[in-house]
Write a protein that holds these residues in place. Structure first.
Motif, PDB file in Angstrom:
ATOM      1  N   ALA A 122       0.843  -1.194   0.000  1.00 37.46           N
ATOM      2  CA  ALA A 122       0.000   0.000   0.000  1.00 37.46           C
ATOM      3  C   ALA A 122       0.878   1.242   0.000  1.00 37.46           C
ATOM      4  N   VAL A 123       0.483   2.228  -0.802  1.00 38.08           N
ATOM      5  CA  VAL A 123       1.201   3.501  -0.862  1.00 38.08           C
ATOM      6  C   VAL A 123       0.194   4.631  -0.639  1.00 38.08           C
ATOM      7  N   LEU A 124       0.453   5.463   0.347  1.00 37.00           N
ATOM      8  CA  LEU A 124      -0.377   6.636   0.644  1.00 37.00           C
ATOM      9  C   LEU A 124       0.445   7.877   0.334  1.00 37.00           C
ATOM     10  N   VAL A 125      -0.117   8.788  -0.437  1.00 37.89           N
ATOM     11  CA  VAL A 125       0.617   9.973  -0.880  1.00 37.89           C
ATOM     12  C   VAL A 125      -0.257  11.210  -0.694  1.00 37.89           C
ATOM     13  N   GLY A 126       0.333  12.291  -0.212  1.00 35.91           N
ATOM     14  CA  GLY A 126      -0.426  13.535  -0.125  1.00 35.91           C
ATOM     15  C   GLY A 126       0.287  14.579   0.700  1.00 35.91           C
ATOM     16  N   GLN A 127      -0.250  15.796   0.655  1.00 35.11           N
ATOM     17  CA  GLN A 127       0.348  16.894   1.398  1.00 35.11           C
ATOM     18  C   GLN A 127      -0.370  17.097   2.721  1.00 35.11           C
ATOM     19  N   ASP A 128       0.377  17.678   3.645  1.00 37.33           N
ATOM     20  CA  ASP A 128      -0.201  18.169   4.892  1.00 37.33           C
ATOM     21  C   ASP A 128      -0.667  19.592   4.590  1.00 37.33           C
ATOM     22  N   HIS A 147      -4.096  28.198   6.872  1.00 33.45           N
ATOM     23  CA  HIS A 147      -4.806  27.457   7.916  1.00 33.45           C
ATOM     24  C   HIS A 147      -6.312  27.458   7.684  1.00 33.45           C
ATOM     25  N   ALA A 148      -6.852  28.555   7.184  1.00 31.94           N
ATOM     26  CA  ALA A 148      -8.288  28.606   6.896  1.00 31.94           C
ATOM     27  C   ALA A 148      -8.650  27.614   5.799  1.00 31.94           C
ATOM     28  N   ARG A 149      -7.805  27.530   4.782  1.00 34.80           N
ATOM     29  CA  ARG A 149      -8.041  26.556   3.703  1.00 34.80           C
ATOM     30  C   ARG A 149      -7.989  25.144   4.265  1.00 34.80           C
ATOM     31  N   ALA A 150      -7.022  24.874   5.120  1.00 35.44           N
ATOM     32  CA  ALA A 150      -6.897  23.543   5.717  1.00 35.44           C
ATOM     33  C   ALA A 150      -8.119  23.195   6.551  1.00 35.44           C
ATOM     34  N   ASP A 151      -8.588  24.161   7.327  1.00 35.13           N
ATOM     35  CA  ASP A 151      -9.695  23.890   8.240  1.00 35.13           C
ATOM     36  C   ASP A 151     -11.016  23.658   7.507  1.00 35.13           C
ATOM     37  N   GLY A 152     -11.036  23.929   6.202  1.00 36.63           N
ATOM     38  CA  GLY A 152     -12.255  23.701   5.426  1.00 36.63           C
ATOM     39  C   GLY A 152     -12.414  22.284   4.901  1.00 36.63           C
ATOM     40  N   MET A 153     -11.468  21.389   5.253  1.00 33.42           N
ATOM     41  CA  MET A 153     -11.585  20.007   4.773  1.00 33.42           C
ATOM     42  C   MET A 153     -11.600  19.036   5.942  1.00 33.42           C
ATOM     43  N   PRO A 154     -12.103  17.812   5.723  1.00 28.89           N
ATOM     44  CA  PRO A 154     -12.312  16.884   6.839  1.00 28.89           C
ATOM     45  C   PRO A 154     -11.042  16.501   7.600  1.00 28.89           C
ATOM     46  N   ASN A 155      -9.940  16.210   6.888  1.00 27.52           N
ATOM     47  CA  ASN A 155      -8.726  15.743   7.555  1.00 27.52           C
ATOM     48  C   ASN A 155      -7.479  16.359   6.929  1.00 27.52           C
ATOM     49  N   PRO A 156      -7.283  17.664   7.132  1.00 23.85           N
ATOM     50  CA  PRO A 156      -6.186  18.357   6.443  1.00 23.85           C
ATOM     51  C   PRO A 156      -4.793  17.876   6.843  1.00 23.85           C
ATOM     52  N   ARG A 157      -4.673  17.323   8.034  1.00 28.08           N
ATOM     53  CA  ARG A 157      -3.355  16.924   8.534  1.00 28.08           C
ATOM     54  C   ARG A 157      -3.157  15.405   8.551  1.00 28.08           C
ATOM     55  N   VAL A 158      -3.947  14.691   7.756  1.00 28.28           N
ATOM     56  CA  VAL A 158      -3.871  13.230   7.792  1.00 28.28           C
ATOM     57  C   VAL A 158      -2.514  12.710   7.315  1.00 28.28           C
ATOM     58  N   ALA A 159      -1.804  13.463   6.478  1.00 30.43           N
ATOM     59  CA  ALA A 159      -0.528  12.961   5.956  1.00 30.43           C
ATOM     60  C   ALA A 159       0.465  12.670   7.081  1.00 30.43           C
ATOM     61  N   ARG A 160       0.395  13.448   8.158  1.00 32.04           N
ATOM     62  CA  ARG A 160       1.322  13.193   9.271  1.00 32.04           C
ATOM     63  C   ARG A 160       0.896  11.958  10.069  1.00 32.04           C
ATOM     64  N   ARG A 161      -0.284  11.422   9.734  1.00 28.93           N
ATOM     65  CA  ARG A 161      -0.772  10.194  10.386  1.00 28.93           C
ATOM     66  C   ARG A 161      -0.607   8.959   9.510  1.00 28.93           C
ATOM     67  N   TYR A 162      -0.147   9.115   8.277  1.00 23.09           N
ATOM     68  CA  TYR A 162      -0.059   7.971   7.366  1.00 23.09           C
ATOM     69  C   TYR A 162       0.647   6.767   8.000  1.00 23.09           C
ATOM     70  N   ARG A 163       1.791   7.031   8.612  1.00 19.92           N
ATOM     71  CA  ARG A 163       2.577   5.916   9.167  1.00 19.92           C
ATOM     72  C   ARG A 163       1.772   5.159  10.221  1.00 19.92           C
ATOM     73  N   ASN A 164       1.162   5.902  11.138  1.00 22.32           N
ATOM     74  CA  ASN A 164       0.411   5.241  12.202  1.00 22.32           C
ATOM     75  C   ASN A 164      -0.843   4.556  11.675  1.00 22.32           C
ATOM     76  N   LEU A 165      -1.485   5.145  10.666  1.00 20.58           N
ATOM     77  CA  LEU A 165      -2.646   4.494  10.072  1.00 20.58           C
ATOM     78  C   LEU A 165      -2.278   3.133   9.495  1.00 20.58           C
ATOM     79  N   LEU A 166      -1.142   3.049   8.830  1.00 16.31           N
ATOM     80  CA  LEU A 166      -0.701   1.763   8.284  1.00 16.31           C
ATOM     81  C   LEU A 166      -0.327   0.794   9.408  1.00 16.31           C
TER      82      LEU A 166
END
Length: 228
Positions: A122-128, A147-166
């Protein structure tokens, strides 16, 4: 053409983005699902390598575009958390710039494990989305806009969680890399237009005209092997 498609095309056309896509294709095996496939470019590129590539996207308009651009590809309208694939039916799973739009990204990773064969990759790719580096005469406003743009989406910081999600969902040998995309020309302006307008955007447009634009976006790439 939609603004989203225009932005995706502008990003995907960058030589740095092409090199990163090539990197994500490594070791995915002979049957790959590309989740959140958008206009289907990865599916087309994988198919050209002799891989059976299956593109999945929740947006019917994107799938229509993908079918039009890559008529030999296999595409389905489907949710990342409910893929139209049998258990253990693919050797590779790829999700590029998609988990940030999901309310529960962990469900997509559970689904990745389900459709992958043993030792599948599995490969997960994306920006924080908090991490846009933009040269600006008004850094405080720029930070606020990002930050306002980020806060308008469900999980803007998920990329920093990729490792733990896997790690938390049945993957081993998990690795993380960071590849930074740098923009210095007007091709970036459609992306910046989604952040801010007025004098702030006018300044960025002027920078582009004067060859003084600078935008850097770190892209996180995490990969892991399905345990068992």
């Amino acid at each position: 053409m939609s603004m989203l498609l225009t932005m995706l095309d502008a990003f995907d056309d960058l030589p740095q983005a092409r090199a990163l896509r090539e990197h994500t294709y490594r070791a995915l095996g002979d049957t790959v699902v590309d989740v959140g496939c958008g206009s289907g470019r990865a599916v087309g590129e994988l198919a050209a390598r002799g891989v059976r590539a299956i593109g999945v996207d929740l947006d019917p308009t994107m799938i229509e575009t993908a079918v039009e651009r890559w008529p030999a590809g296999e595409f389905h309208v489907a949710d990342a958390t409910a893929l139209p694939l049998d258990d253990g039916s693919v050797t590779g799973y790829r999700a590029d710039k998609v988990l940030h739009v999901l309310a529960e990204p962990e469900r997509a990773v559970v689904e990745a494990r389900r459709v992958l064969a043993g030792n599948g990759r599995a490969v997960l790719v994306g920006q924080d989305w908090d991490t846009f580096v933009i040269d600006s005469d008004d850094p405080e406003l720029t930070r606020t806009l990002v930050h306002a743009r980020a806060d308008g989406m469900p999980n803007p910081r998920v990329a920093r969680r990729y490792r733990n999600l896997l790690l938390d969902n049945g993957f081993v040998d998990v690795t993380v890399e960071v590849h930074t995309i740098v923009w210095t020309d007007a091709a970036c302006l459609p992306v910046l237009a989604t952040l801010g307008e007025g004098a702030w955007f006018d300044d960025q447009a002027a920078r582009a005209r004067d060859n003084r634009l600078f935008v850097a976006i770190p892209i996180f790439l995490a990969s892991g092997t399905r345990a068992g």
